[in-house]
Design an enzyme around this catalytic site. Structure first.
Site, short mmCIF file in Angstrom:
data_model
loop_
_atom_site.label_atom_id
_atom_site.label_comp_id
_atom_site.label_asym_id
_atom_site.label_seq_id
_atom_site.Cartn_x
_atom_site.Cartn_y
_atom_site.Cartn_z
N PRO A 17 -30.85 85.05 29.30
CA PRO A 17 -32.26 85.43 29.31
C PRO A 17 -33.11 84.30 28.77
CG PRO A 17 -31.14 86.43 27.44
CD PRO A 17 -30.08 85.74 28.26
N MET A 18 -34.19 83.96 29.50
CA MET A 18 -35.07 82.88 29.05
C MET A 18 -36.51 83.23 29.39
SD MET A 18 -32.86 79.48 30.11
CE MET A 18 -32.32 80.20 31.69
N GLN A 71 -33.59 92.70 28.58
CA GLN A 71 -33.50 92.37 27.17
C GLN A 71 -34.83 92.66 26.48
OE1 GLN A 71 -33.58 88.32 25.29
NE2 GLN A 71 -31.40 88.71 24.97
N CYS A 102 -33.68 84.89 19.31
CA CYS A 102 -34.75 83.97 19.66
C CYS A 102 -35.25 83.25 18.42
CB CYS A 102 -35.90 84.70 20.33
SG CYS A 102 -37.29 83.61 20.74
N ASN A 204 -22.21 81.31 24.31
CA ASN A 204 -23.41 80.67 24.84
C ASN A 204 -23.73 79.43 24.03
OD1 ASN A 204 -26.90 81.35 24.54
ND2 ASN A 204 -25.96 80.37 26.27
N ASP A 206 -24.73 75.05 25.20
CA ASP A 206 -24.30 73.71 25.66
C ASP A 206 -23.26 73.72 26.77
OD1 ASP A 206 -25.99 72.80 23.73
OD2 ASP A 206 -24.45 72.06 22.36
N GLY A 228 -27.78 78.80 30.07
CA GLY A 228 -29.23 78.90 29.97
C GLY A 228 -29.94 77.68 30.48
N ARG A 229 -30.25 76.74 29.59
CA ARG A 229 -31.10 75.61 29.95
C ARG A 229 -30.50 74.72 31.03
NH1 ARG A 229 -31.96 72.94 24.37
NH2 ARG A 229 -29.93 73.91 24.02
#
Length: 329
Positions: A17-18, A71, A102, A204, A206, A228-229
């Site tokens: 989730p982002m 979320q 977060c 989660n 890297d 994620g990123r």
């Protein structure tokens, strides 16, 4: 691996989730690329309870993206419980996830998100309340702890399990680290290998290559990994990881043209969902972050032009020029 009645095959890879990233269009694209489960942007519980339209819009899901997770975050038991009921009634998600991770100041600084790691009794009270309030699997995403002196995740994981959650995602950093330094997977592995833990553990932090994804599965024993990123400008990372983890799958010819078409499709979806100007504005940072463009000589001017494009026609012309350059590299 199983969450509630959801069964996943070996090596499941989830989309993290982002905020301002994992809207319905991007979730669909990542699902098509091989994400086993996708997560919404986080939604503020207080805003849902007040029926803020922008937050309610984040509850939109479609059948093609399932299984999908909504979320939510908050710091008050009653508001988070009520928000969970709204999510259950309106979105009918396959899973409801609580964000206790977060790190950004506007969230954690007000006691929500990773800020809850400084108030464990309240964190657990919220978790128990939500588990009791909805008839859908409840999961949690959190961090190792508030800072290096308070890396409490091993004990916290057992406490969350006792609250009734059905899976736990751990980002391998503390709140104090934000997104700096390297993610520490050793504590994630310690949680997974705790004989008292019965729920799935999702790792989660890297994961940027298929090789790293496999290493995390093999070395730390996690039940799933979350990316994620590394998806920015690279939604095909799910395809890369899946084909590496499952050698029996047919291989995709991931040519420059193929990848460029995926980025164009992302632009089209964003524009169709919002409008041309705001849709391009929303997607430009994905394009600017794409590893596809790394190594192009004198790329700075083209990157600036790409970030200033305001129409699909002008943006695609720039992407076509980049594609021609890449074909000559």
């Amino acid at each position: 691996m199983k969450i509630g009645n959801l069964e996943f095959g070996p090596y499941p890879v989830f989309l993290a989730p982002m905020e301002d990233v994992t809207d319905i269009g991007f979730r669909l694209l990542c699902k098509q690329m091989g994400a086993a489960m996708v997560y919404s942007e986080f939604v503020a519980a207080d805003a849902l309870v007040r029926l803020v339209n922008k937050s309610l819009q984040k509850l939109q899901v479609c059948e093609e993206e399932r299984p999908v997770v909504i979320q939510i975050y908050g710091k008050d038991v009653d508001s988070v419980r009520e928000a969970a009921r709204i999510v259950f009634d309106q979105a009918h998600p396959d899973v409801l996830d609580l964000n206790f991770g977060c790190p950004v100041k506007k969230v954690a600084g007000k006691g929500a998100g990773a800020g809850m790691l400084q108030n464990i009794p309240q964190l657990l009270a919220i978790t128990r309340a939500v588990v009791d309030a909805v008839d859908v699997p409840v999961t949690v995403k959190t961090r190792l702890g508030w800072d290096n002196e308070h890396r409490i995740i091993v004990d916290l994981a057992e406490q969350l399990q006792d609250c009734g959650i059905q899976a736990l995602t751990i980002h391998g950093r503390t709140r104090a680290q934000m997104y700096t330094g390297e993610a520490d997977w050793s504590l994630i592995g310690e949680v997974k290998n705790n004989p008292r833990m019965r729920i799935p553990i999702i790792g989660n932090g890297d994961i940027t290559t298929p090789e790293r994804a496999k290493e995390c599965f093999d070395r730390y024993g996690v039940d799933a990994v979350m990316i994620g990123r590394a998806t920015f400008g690279r939604p095909w990372i799910f395809r890369e990881v899946q084909e590496f983890l499952h050698p029996e799958l047919p291989k995709t010819d991931m040519s420059v043209e193929w990848k460029m078409n995926i980025l164009k499709e992302q632009v089209k979806q964003s524009v169709a969902r919002i409008d041309e100007y705001r849709g391009i504005l929303h997607i430009r940072r994905h394009l600017a972050a794409s590893p596809l463009f790394k190594g192009i000589p004198n790329f700075r001017d083209i990157r600036i032009a790409m970030l200033q494009a305001e129409t699909v026609e002008s943006l695609f012309a720039i992407l076509d020029e980049i594609g021609e350059r890449l074909s000559r590299v």
